[in-house]
Scaffold this active site. Structure first.
Site, PDB file in Angstrom:
ATOM      1  N   LYS A 251      35.803  27.485  43.814  1.00  0.00           N
ATOM      2  CA  LYS A 251      35.592  28.801  44.430  1.00  0.00           C
ATOM      3  C   LYS A 251      35.911  28.675  45.912  1.00  0.00           C
ATOM      4  O   LYS A 251      35.298  27.888  46.624  1.00  0.00           O
ATOM      5  CB  LYS A 251      34.135  29.244  44.241  1.00  0.00           C
ATOM      6  CG  LYS A 251      33.749  30.480  45.071  1.00  0.00           C
ATOM      7  CD  LYS A 251      32.275  30.891  44.879  1.00  0.00           C
ATOM      8  CE  LYS A 251      31.873  32.010  45.841  1.00  0.00           C
ATOM      9  NZ  LYS A 251      30.453  32.397  45.704  1.00  0.00           N
ATOM     10  N   ASP A 256      32.003  35.168  52.727  1.00  0.00           N
ATOM     11  CA  ASP A 256      31.340  36.077  51.784  1.00  0.00           C
ATOM     12  C   ASP A 256      30.371  36.984  52.534  1.00  0.00           C
ATOM     13  O   ASP A 256      29.224  36.622  52.778  1.00  0.00           O
ATOM     14  CB  ASP A 256      30.602  35.261  50.711  1.00  0.00           C
ATOM     15  CG  ASP A 256      29.899  36.165  49.693  1.00  0.00           C
ATOM     16  OD1 ASP A 256      30.205  37.385  49.667  1.00  0.00           O
ATOM     17  OD2 ASP A 256      29.060  35.652  48.923  1.00  0.00           O
ATOM     18  N   LYS A 263      25.569  41.686  52.591  1.00  0.00           N
ATOM     19  CA  LYS A 263      24.428  40.795  52.774  1.00  0.00           C
ATOM     20  C   LYS A 263      23.687  41.170  54.069  1.00  0.00           C
ATOM     21  O   LYS A 263      24.314  41.611  55.024  1.00  0.00           O
ATOM     22  CB  LYS A 263      24.914  39.340  52.924  1.00  0.00           C
ATOM     23  CG  LYS A 263      25.399  38.685  51.658  1.00  0.00           C
ATOM     24  CD  LYS A 263      25.790  37.228  51.940  1.00  0.00           C
ATOM     25  CE  LYS A 263      26.370  36.548  50.716  1.00  0.00           C
ATOM     26  NZ  LYS A 263      25.406  36.360  49.612  1.00  0.00           N
ATOM     27  N   GLU A 335      30.532  37.783  43.601  1.00  0.00           N
ATOM     28  CA  GLU A 335      32.001  37.738  43.588  1.00  0.00           C
ATOM     29  C   GLU A 335      32.561  36.409  43.118  1.00  0.00           C
ATOM     30  O   GLU A 335      33.682  36.342  42.617  1.00  0.00           O
ATOM     31  CB  GLU A 335      32.538  38.067  44.994  1.00  0.00           C
ATOM     32  CG  GLU A 335      32.623  36.897  45.985  1.00  0.00           C
ATOM     33  CD  GLU A 335      31.283  36.268  46.327  1.00  0.00           C
ATOM     34  OE1 GLU A 335      30.247  36.939  46.122  1.00  0.00           O
ATOM     35  OE2 GLU A 335      31.260  35.114  46.774  1.00  0.00           O
ATOM     36  N   ARG A 337      31.903  34.475  40.619  1.00  0.00           N
ATOM     37  CA  ARG A 337      32.200  34.433  39.181  1.00  0.00           C
ATOM     38  C   ARG A 337      33.461  35.235  38.859  1.00  0.00           C
ATOM     39  O   ARG A 337      34.175  34.918  37.904  1.00  0.00           O
ATOM     40  CB  ARG A 337      30.977  34.928  38.394  1.00  0.00           C
ATOM     41  CG  ARG A 337      30.569  36.342  38.704  1.00  0.00           C
ATOM     42  CD  ARG A 337      29.130  36.645  38.330  1.00  0.00           C
ATOM     43  NE  ARG A 337      28.151  36.063  39.267  1.00  0.00           N
ATOM     44  CZ  ARG A 337      26.842  36.183  39.158  1.00  0.00           C
ATOM     45  NH1 ARG A 337      26.321  36.864  38.149  1.00  0.00           N
ATOM     46  NH2 ARG A 337      26.036  35.637  40.058  1.00  0.00           N
TER      47      ARG A 337
HETATM   48  N1  BES Z   1      27.952  32.927  47.978  1.00  0.00           N
HETATM   49  C1  BES Z   1      26.777  33.433  47.384  1.00  0.00           C
HETATM   50  C2  BES Z   1      25.796  32.346  46.922  1.00  0.00           C
HETATM   51  C3  BES Z   1      25.232  31.434  47.972  1.00  0.00           C
HETATM   52  C4  BES Z   1      23.951  31.618  48.447  1.00  0.00           C
HETATM   53  C5  BES Z   1      25.953  30.347  48.427  1.00  0.00           C
HETATM   54  C6  BES Z   1      23.405  30.755  49.380  1.00  0.00           C
HETATM   55  C7  BES Z   1      25.415  29.473  49.361  1.00  0.00           C
HETATM   56  C8  BES Z   1      24.140  29.683  49.836  1.00  0.00           C
HETATM   57  C9  BES Z   1      27.147  34.275  46.173  1.00  0.00           C
HETATM   58  O1  BES Z   1      28.362  34.903  46.221  1.00  0.00           O
HETATM   59  C10 BES Z   1      26.125  35.352  46.060  1.00  0.00           C
HETATM   60  O2  BES Z   1      26.054  36.166  46.932  1.00  0.00           O
HETATM   61  N2  BES Z   1      25.366  35.354  44.970  1.00  0.00           N
HETATM   62  C11 BES Z   1      24.339  36.319  44.742  1.00  0.00           C
HETATM   63  C12 BES Z   1      24.458  36.789  43.302  1.00  0.00           C
HETATM   64  C13 BES Z   1      23.630  38.011  42.996  1.00  0.00           C
HETATM   65  C14 BES Z   1      24.140  39.196  43.777  1.00  0.00           C
HETATM   66  C15 BES Z   1      23.701  38.275  41.510  1.00  0.00           C
HETATM   67  C16 BES Z   1      23.001  35.645  44.985  1.00  0.00           C
HETATM   68  O3  BES Z   1      22.858  34.436  44.705  1.00  0.00           O
HETATM   69  O4  BES Z   1      22.119  36.302  45.495  1.00  0.00           O
HETATM   70 ZN    ZN Z   2      29.802  33.941  47.347  1.00  0.00          ZN
HETATM   71 MG    MG Z   3      28.325  36.765  47.175  1.00  0.00          MG
END
Ligand code: BES
Ligand code: ZN
Ligand code: MG
Length: 488
Positions: A251, A256, A263, A335, A337
């Protein structure tokens, strides 16, 4: 940093680090030094209760009857590779205290010498590129290491492949540390194109080509960004035969923001690390190629930036993945996935791998569950998962297998498309739901492991042989996996 292996002899001046095994006599040169100093070494060991446990340290300043400034006695415990590497880590933490810029080390064996050098390399790292003021630049880094060892050429031979892995790890760390205005899809791809290593070839697939391939899930993520989305294929042909490759997918979300499902800034400001999977795959491919591993391997990077804009995809949009399955994008922040599912389909259909590993900073949930030292793994193949678990123990990059199936799958059901990209609002079982999403894209039982490195890619406090910040976690792990199970 310069590394040198030299024949065993005592330096005339400066400082000397003597490696000592737990509850074992000093090496013959250590004994010579002890005699010369009228027993200063053995006496100080007695006084301090020093037994040679890993990380134990005695600082003998201006020892009598030598011209040395200092002798450091350093415990390496049972002398395993990991213990020796971590003993080197102990020294790196003392550089400022002892004002060291170069060190001389007395090793007892060539294996120990090589592992010590490797440990120093892993620990002696800081991302200093953007500090322009002298006083802020690393005074905390070693410039050179000289290790005295019985057979320097043998030590060097053991060290050569370790050095390749260290180089890979540095690349992974550098790429993750770089901010997102410097590393974006094109500059990441350019970095890969600039790699000039025998056996390694690099191909870049642009957005138009991806559109023709039908990679609508990946492209949807990047469509709000000013940067074009790219896919990079790194091929390493290490074998003469055309054996099907082992594939590593990464990935590579270069930033992000969450997209329109924006976020909060408390969690956004670390999101330059969201290309950690792609960085790890890049570092791994470099390590494999540089140590001339006997394997055919392929790295597949999905490089996109996830941004909100008038072009961005909206929560509730439906996209069609390369597999043909449709996805309702309920949360644009889920995103990773969407990027990976198209990489999985592309890899299976075009590259026909015999096994597939994907690496991704995929979920905050895995960080909450397992912390910063252990990655979550998910697999459709018990043997592969067990082998990877074993490799993680050997390299001290542990993994923990987490479940899939049942509720995690049901949570992905959509009212309008084949699936949605997130579970419910409570984000229950978040890491498993994400893995389950990916599993929907595995064809013909291709052996596959998903490695969620959202916790391990970055360390807030630092870990043994992993200084604060980007860890390079995963390069050692997968290099070991390759060495033990795919090179035969
Ligand atoms: N890039 C993030 C996950 C992440 C979190 C990486 C902390 C490194 C440190 C990922 O894209 C994300 O935002 N995931 C969400 C998924 C949810 C919206 C279903 C998450 O983990 O909150
Ligand atoms: Zn991400
Ligand atoms: Mg994300």
């Amino acid at each position: 940093m310069k590394i040198q292996f030299t024949p065993t002899s005592l330096p005339e001046s400066g400082q000397l680090i003597v490696l000592v095994k737990e509850n074992a006599p000093l090496s013959s040169l250590g004994q010579t030094l002890d005699d010369q100093t009228h027993g200063a070494l053995t006496k100080s060991m007695r006084v301090e209760g020093f037994t040679g446990k890993q990380g134990e340290l005695i600082n003998l300043v201006a020892p009598n009857n030598t011209k040395l400034d200092r002798i450091l006695l350093l415990g390496v415990g049972g002398n395993s590779a990991l213990e020796v590497q971590q003993a080197a880590d102990t020294i790196i933490h003392q550089i400022e205290t002892f004002k060291l810029s170069t060190i001389n080390v007395l090793a007892e064996e060539d294996e120990q010498a090589a592992q010590f050098a490797y440990g120093v390399q892993l620990s002696n790292y800081r991302f200093d590129k953007y500090r322009t003021r002298q006083e802020l630049q690393a005074k905390c880094l070693l410039e050179s290491v000289t290790i005295a060892t019985p057979t320097p050429t043998a030590a060097e031979q053991i060290h050569t492949p370790l050095n390749a892995v260290a180089e890979g790890i540095y690349i992974t760390r550098d790429l993750i540390w770089e901010p997102a205005n410097v590393i974006y899809p094109q500059s990441f791809a350019d970095f890969c194109l600039g790699l000039d290593i025998e056996g390694l070839s690099v191909e870049v697939v642009n957005s138009q080509q991806m559109a023709e391939l039908g990679m609508g899930a990946l492209l949807g993520v990047g469509q709000g960004s000013a940067f074009e989305s790219l896919m990079v294929i790194l091929k390493y042909q290490g074998r003469e035969d055309n054996e099907s490759p082992v594939a590593f997918l990464g990935k590579g979300v270069t930033f992000d923001s969450g997209g329109l499902s924006l976020k909060p800034n408390s969690s956004m400001n670390t999101m330059k690390e969201d290309m950690g999977g792609a960085a790890t795959v890049t570092g791994l491919m470099v390590a494999l190629a540089k140590r001339k591993a006997n394997i055919n391997a392929v790295g597949v990077l999905g490089l996109v930036e996830n941004m909100p804009s008038d072009k961005a995809q909206r929560p509730s949009d439906v996209v069609t993945s390369m597999s043909g399955q449709t996805i309702e994008v309920m949360n644009t922040d889920a995103e990773g996935r969407l990027v990976l599912c198209d990489l999985l389909t592309y890899t299976q259909r075009q590259l026909k791998p015999k096994a597939m590993f994907d690496l991704a900073t995929l979920t905050g949930a895995v960080l909450i569950a397992l912390g910063e030292e252990i990655a979550g793994i998910f697999s459709n193949n018990d043997e592969l998962a067990a082998q990877l678990t074993q490799a993680g123990e050997v390299e001290q990059e542990p993994v923990w297998r987490l479940p899939m199936g049942g509720q995690f799958d049901r949570l992905l059901d959509s009212t309008i498309a084949d699936m949605r990209n997130n579970g419910n609002k409570l984000r229950i079982g978040g890491a498993s739901v994400a893995a389950q999403f990916l599993y929907r894209f595995i064809e013909n039982d291709t052996p596959w492991v998903h490695i969620d490195i959202a916790g391990t890619a970055w360390t807030g406090e630092g870990q043994p042989n992993k200084p604060k910040g980007a860890t390079g976690y995963g390069v050692r792990l997968l290099d070991r996996m390759v060495k033990e199970h795919f090179e035969k």
